[in-house]
Write an enzyme that holds these catalytic residues in place. Structure first.
Site, PDB file in Angstrom:
ATOM      1  CB  CYS A   1      -0.736  -0.150   1.425  1.00 23.93           C
ATOM      2  SG  CYS A   1      -1.781   1.294   1.090  1.00 23.93           S
TER       3      CYS A   1
ATOM      4  CB  CYS B   1      -0.893   2.545   4.106  1.00 22.22           C
ATOM      5  SG  CYS B   1      -2.293   1.857   3.426  1.00 22.22           S
ATOM      6  CG  ASP B   2       2.808   1.250   4.730  1.00 24.15           C
ATOM      7  OD1 ASP B   2       2.575   1.667   5.660  1.00 24.15           O
ATOM      8  OD2 ASP B   2       2.804   0.220   4.454  1.00 24.15           O
TER       9      ASP B   2
HETATM   10  P1  FAD Z   1     -11.316  -5.495   5.197  1.00 26.38           P
HETATM   11  O1  FAD Z   1     -10.905  -4.555   6.248  1.00 26.38           O
HETATM   12  O2  FAD Z   1     -10.826  -6.611   4.442  1.00 26.38           O
HETATM   13  O3  FAD Z   1     -12.573  -6.423   5.963  1.00 26.38           O
HETATM   14  C1  FAD Z   1     -13.240  -7.534   5.409  1.00 26.38           C
HETATM   15  C2  FAD Z   1     -13.589  -8.430   6.623  1.00 26.38           C
HETATM   16  O4  FAD Z   1     -14.662  -9.343   6.157  1.00 26.38           O
HETATM   17  C3  FAD Z   1     -12.299  -9.064   7.186  1.00 26.38           C
HETATM   18  O5  FAD Z   1     -12.810  -8.899   8.730  1.00 26.38           O
HETATM   19  C4  FAD Z   1     -12.668 -10.559   7.064  1.00 26.38           C
HETATM   20  O6  FAD Z   1     -12.477 -11.629   8.048  1.00 26.38           O
HETATM   21  C5  FAD Z   1     -14.312 -10.468   6.758  1.00 26.38           C
HETATM   22  N1  FAD Z   1     -14.674 -11.740   5.737  1.00 26.38           N
HETATM   23  C6  FAD Z   1     -13.958 -11.985   4.470  1.00 26.38           C
HETATM   24  N2  FAD Z   1     -14.886 -13.109   3.930  1.00 26.38           N
HETATM   25  C7  FAD Z   1     -15.626 -13.432   4.724  1.00 26.38           C
HETATM   26  C8  FAD Z   1     -16.714 -14.081   4.836  1.00 26.38           C
HETATM   27  N3  FAD Z   1     -17.014 -15.089   3.754  1.00 26.38           N
HETATM   28  N4  FAD Z   1     -17.805 -14.303   5.677  1.00 26.38           N
HETATM   29  C9  FAD Z   1     -17.616 -13.464   6.739  1.00 26.38           C
HETATM   30  N5  FAD Z   1     -16.590 -12.732   6.941  1.00 26.38           N
HETATM   31  C10 FAD Z   1     -15.676 -12.574   6.034  1.00 26.38           C
HETATM   32  N6  FAD Z   1      -5.491   1.767   5.392  1.00 26.38           N
HETATM   33  C11 FAD Z   1      -5.329   3.131   5.795  1.00 26.38           C
HETATM   34  O7  FAD Z   1      -6.347   4.096   5.712  1.00 26.38           O
HETATM   35  N7  FAD Z   1      -4.227   3.357   6.391  1.00 26.38           N
HETATM   36  C12 FAD Z   1      -2.988   2.429   6.476  1.00 26.38           C
HETATM   37  O8  FAD Z   1      -2.058   2.904   7.174  1.00 26.38           O
HETATM   38  C13 FAD Z   1      -3.170   1.113   6.028  1.00 26.38           C
HETATM   39  N8  FAD Z   1      -2.319   0.440   6.157  1.00 26.38           N
HETATM   40  C14 FAD Z   1      -2.532  -0.896   5.829  1.00 26.38           C
HETATM   41  C15 FAD Z   1      -1.596  -1.959   6.257  1.00 26.38           C
HETATM   42  C16 FAD Z   1      -1.760  -3.353   5.767  1.00 26.38           C
HETATM   43  C17 FAD Z   1      -0.836  -4.326   6.214  1.00 26.38           C
HETATM   44  C18 FAD Z   1      -2.970  -3.643   5.350  1.00 26.38           C
HETATM   45  C19 FAD Z   1      -3.305  -5.139   5.078  1.00 26.38           C
HETATM   46  C20 FAD Z   1      -3.849  -2.611   4.663  1.00 26.38           C
HETATM   47  C21 FAD Z   1      -3.544  -1.517   5.172  1.00 26.38           C
HETATM   48  N9  FAD Z   1      -4.713  -0.434   4.996  1.00 26.38           N
HETATM   49  C22 FAD Z   1      -4.526   0.950   5.468  1.00 26.38           C
HETATM   50  C23 FAD Z   1      -5.828  -0.674   4.111  1.00 26.38           C
HETATM   51  C24 FAD Z   1      -6.925  -1.049   4.918  1.00 26.38           C
HETATM   52  O9  FAD Z   1      -6.668  -1.888   5.668  1.00 26.38           O
HETATM   53  C25 FAD Z   1      -8.236  -1.245   3.956  1.00 26.38           C
HETATM   54  O10 FAD Z   1      -8.506  -0.615   3.122  1.00 26.38           O
HETATM   55  C26 FAD Z   1      -9.642  -1.359   4.856  1.00 26.38           C
HETATM   56  O11 FAD Z   1      -9.378  -2.290   5.995  1.00 26.38           O
HETATM   57  C27 FAD Z   1     -10.993  -2.146   3.999  1.00 26.38           C
HETATM   58  O12 FAD Z   1     -11.894  -2.062   4.717  1.00 26.38           O
HETATM   59  P2  FAD Z   1     -12.974  -3.193   4.268  1.00 26.38           P
HETATM   60  O13 FAD Z   1     -14.081  -3.152   5.587  1.00 26.38           O
HETATM   61  O14 FAD Z   1     -13.547  -2.920   2.996  1.00 26.38           O
HETATM   62  O15 FAD Z   1     -12.343  -4.761   4.419  1.00 26.38           O
END
Ligand code: FAD
Ligand code: NAP
Length: 309
Positions: free
Chosen positions: A133, A136-137
């Site tokens: 990302c 992010c970094d």
């Molecule tokens: P997610 O956070 O991916 O959540 C999806 C959820 O759905 C998960 O908890 C998963 O377990 C659940 N799930 C999946 N499939 C199923 C299923 N079939 N049944 C039930 N549950 C399920 N963003 C920033 O803004 N700043 C940062 O500094 C930053 N750093 C990051 C660093 C890392 C290492 C990573 C991996 C990501 C980073 N991000 C950062 C990006 C950020 O984490 C994502 O953009 C954000 O979390 C997306 O949110 P979401 O709710 O769409 O999905």
């Protein structure tokens, strides 16, 4: 019968739950297969969430979100969802145990995950110089040298983004031609601080206790190996969109998705199926940031209320 079923408990799902319950919906359940919080809980350093001045870990950032939602009545089912279907205006959510739950409206917020490149050192130095990302970094490498691995649209767009922050960006691609759209490649060609390392495979990401120190690359033409000194390595080799719950018995998706499998939504997070919303990293054009996923979730929660009215 649930008013609103939320599949996925990351920033998008949790915020949708907060807005839907606080907005008056009574039967709202969030299905999350792991601990709520989403993929950001894997991050050790976040400094771009608005209002959060101190650098925090992802776990710290997300700690209070579930509790806040529960105060307004959001229920949490610790279950992985295997399928979402719709018949006669009613959705059915099927979980891994085979249980089924009926719902009048549904949000899919299961996210998407970066594909690993399978390079030696990638896992070892993840979060210690290896990142997926740039938004992010990237700032952690201000005026420093970094490498970008990949040759698709994401790699080139992110390399251009990094070139604004970093001293030198080495774009390492395994072929002599980029997969990215020609206009993106043209943009990159105009930047003096991007060095293209074509026809090279990345053999290893090198590092020590302080983190990444370089990448070892090998020419596909001469077989010659060399080390490029960088403090950060950004890997963009595609993403796995977690959309499998939308696949129906006939093999088609429940709603429209694009060629990468991302769910197509409008500005209200509505999909092509009435009552089905998508938010966060799983949707088209997602900036893949916590604040954006939370914003999407709020929109979806508000729109679910309007749909049910
Ligand atoms: P997610 O956070 O991916 O959540 C999806 C959820 O759905 C998960 O908890 C998963 O377990 C659940 N799930 C999946 N499939 C199923 C299923 N079939 N049944 C039930 N549950 C399920 N963003 C920033 O803004 N700043 C940062 O500094 C930053 N750093 C990051 C660093 C890392 C290492 C990573 C991996 C990501 C980073 N991000 C950062 C990006 C950020 O984490 C994502 O953009 C954000 O979390 C997306 O949110 P979401 O709710 O769409 O999905
Ligand atoms: P992608 O198009 O699949 O490209 C992945 C790149 O990584 C390719 O160049 C591929 O090399 C390389 N790669 C794959 N596995 C690798 C490995 N193990 N080691 C080294 N390199 C590896 O993925 P993406 O760039 O994330 O794009 C995904 C989709 O979103 C695409 O359809 C893209 O067009 C779209 N997208 C569009 C935009 C936009 O329109 N603005 C922006 C971003 C993404 P090869 O080329 O040799 O296969």
């Amino acid at each position: 019968m649930l008013d609103f079923a939320i599949v996925g408990g990351g920033p998008a799902g949790l915020t949708a739950g907060l807005y839907a319950t606080r907005g008056g919906l009574k039967n709202v359940t969030m299905f999350e297969k792991g601990m709520p919080g989403g993929q950001i809980t894997q991050s050790s350093e976040i400094e771009n969430y608005p209002g959060q001045i101190e650098v925090v870990t992802g776990l710290d950032l997300m700690e209070k979100w579930p509790e806040q939602c529960q105060r307004f009545g959001l229920k949490h089912d610790f279950a992985g969802v295997t399928n979402i279907s719709k018949k006669d205006e009613i959705f059915t959510i099927t979980t891994e145990s085979g249980d089924t739950h009926e719902a009048k409206s549904v949000l899919i917020a299961t996210g998407s995950l970066p594909k690993p490149a399978g390079i030696k050192g990638e896992e070892e130095f993840f979060g210690k110089g290896v990142s997926t990302c740039a938004t992010c970094d990237g700032f952690f490498y201000k005026d420093k040298d970094v490498a970008v691995i990949g040759g698709g649209d994401t790699a080139i767009e992110e390399a251009i983004f990094l070139a604004n922050i970093c001293k030198t960006v080495y774009v390492i691609h395994r072929r002599d031609e980029f997969r990215a759209a020609p206009h993106e490649v043209e943009k990159m060609n105009k930047l003096d601080n991007i060095i293209q390392v074509l026809n090279h495979t990345t053999e290893e990401i090198l590092g020590d206790a302080s983190g990444v120190t370089g990448v070892k690359v090998k020419s596909k033409v001469t077989g010659e190996e060399k080390t490029i000194d960088v403090l950060g390595t950004f890997i963009f080799v595609g993403r796995n969109v977690l959309n499998e719950t939308l696949v129906q018995e006939d093999g088609n998706f429940l709603c429209d998705v694009n060629e990468s499998g991302e769910v197509i939504v409008d500005l209200n997070m509505k999909t092509s199926v009435p009552g089905l919303f998508a938010a966060g990293d799983i949707r088209i054009n997602a900036p893949k940031q916590v604040v954006c996923a939370a914003g999407d979730g709020a929109t979806a929660g508000i729109q679910a209320i309007a749909y049910l009215q």
